[in-house]
Design an enzyme around this catalytic site. Structure first.
Site, mmCIF file in Angstrom:
data_model
loop_
_atom_site.group_PDB
_atom_site.id
_atom_site.type_symbol
_atom_site.label_atom_id
_atom_site.label_comp_id
_atom_site.label_asym_id
_atom_site.label_seq_id
_atom_site.Cartn_x
_atom_site.Cartn_y
_atom_site.Cartn_z
ATOM 1 N N GLY A 1 0.844 -1.190 0.000
ATOM 2 C CA GLY A 1 0.000 0.000 0.000
ATOM 3 C C GLY A 1 0.876 1.235 0.000
ATOM 4 N N HIS A 52 -4.482 1.343 7.912
ATOM 5 C CA HIS A 52 -3.139 1.938 7.836
ATOM 6 C C HIS A 52 -3.089 3.059 6.788
ATOM 7 C CE1 HIS A 52 1.415 1.467 7.972
ATOM 8 N NE2 HIS A 52 1.240 2.161 6.855
ATOM 9 N N GLU A 53 -3.643 2.791 5.606
ATOM 10 C CA GLU A 53 -3.560 3.787 4.522
ATOM 11 C C GLU A 53 -4.467 4.981 4.797
ATOM 12 O OE1 GLU A 53 -1.121 3.439 2.674
ATOM 13 O OE2 GLU A 53 -0.742 1.319 3.077
ATOM 14 N N GLN A 61 3.124 9.912 1.390
ATOM 15 C CA GLN A 61 4.400 9.190 1.391
ATOM 16 C C GLN A 61 5.282 9.548 0.201
ATOM 17 O OE1 GLN A 61 2.368 5.170 2.242
ATOM 18 N NE2 GLN A 61 4.320 5.031 3.324
ATOM 19 N N HIS A 88 -2.723 7.303 7.080
ATOM 20 C CA HIS A 88 -1.732 8.168 6.427
ATOM 21 C C HIS A 88 -2.366 9.476 5.962
ATOM 22 C CE1 HIS A 88 2.152 6.225 6.190
ATOM 23 N NE2 HIS A 88 1.652 5.095 5.745
ATOM 24 N N CYS A 143 5.779 -0.075 7.691
ATOM 25 C CA CYS A 143 5.392 1.056 6.847
ATOM 26 C C CYS A 143 6.605 1.455 6.012
ATOM 27 C CB CYS A 143 4.946 2.223 7.729
ATOM 28 S SG CYS A 143 4.514 3.700 6.785
ATOM 29 N N LEU A 144 6.381 1.715 4.736
ATOM 30 C CA LEU A 144 7.486 2.120 3.858
ATOM 31 C C LEU A 144 8.121 3.427 4.325
ATOM 32 C CD1 LEU A 144 5.947 1.340 0.339
ATOM 33 C CD2 LEU A 144 7.709 0.033 1.547
HETATM 34 NI NI NI Z 1 2.545 3.218 5.725
#
Ligand code: NI
Length: 176
Positions: A56, A140-141, A61, A144, A98-99
């Site tokens: 995702g 999670h998304e 991000q 963000h 998380c990226l």
């Molecule tokens: Ni994330």
């Protein structure tokens, strides 16, 4: 696959913003323009996500404060615009990463099931729901897009340790 819509244009891979980049904490504005620009953004976000690799990716991000995320948990890519979690239930413990917090994973509970409502890339109402990985991803998304990282969702003690590890550059200590 929406990645093939612009065969004559190379996809762009964006650098992924990492904690503590303030853009990750800033709010986002709802998307109001639905057209080719939005599709290109979604395509580029997917390309960036697959290259990472991740399941995702939300617009903040890549430094864009707009309410859109893309995802693919193995059933094919999808995008959600202006999403909102409208229902959650249950509880599920999962090791989440998380990226934007690369190299770290923390095992913690969130609701197992989540339902999100929003729009697709054409501005049409769309709903995604699921439990376990899908439920976790939707939460999670969507987080963000309100400037919330998984760090804020950790139980207090785990969060304290996590922030200390991040500050000291200590690799993920897991959950021992
Ligand atoms: Ni994330």
């Amino acid at each position: 696959c929406i990645r093939d819509r612009y065969p004559d244009r190379p996809m762009a891979i964006y650098p992924i913003r990492v904690f503590p980049d303030p853009v990750l904490r800033a709010g986002t504005s709802p998307v109001t323009d639905f057209g080719s620009e939005l599709r290109r953004l979604a395509d580029d976000m997917l390309e960036t996500m697959y290259a990472a690799p991740g399941v995702g990716l939300a617009a903040p991000q890549i430094g864009i404060s707009k309410q859109i995320f893309v995802a693919d948990i193995g059933d094919g890519p999808f995008a959600m615009v202006n999403p909102e979690i409208v229902e959650t239930s249950g509880k599920w413990k999962f090791e989440e990463g998380c990226l934007s917090v690369p190299g770290y994973w923390w095992e913690f509970s969130r609701p197992a099931f989540a339902r999100a409502r929003g729009l697709d890339l054409d501005g049409e109402p769309v709903e995604y729901a699921g439990d376990e990985l899908m439920g976790r991803l939707l939460q999670h998304e969507t987080d963000h897009l309100i400037g919330t990282l998984l760090l804020e969702r950790l139980p207090r003690r785990l969060r304290k340790d996590a922030l200390r590890d991040l500050r000291n550059g200590v690799p993920s200590s897991g959950n021992e």
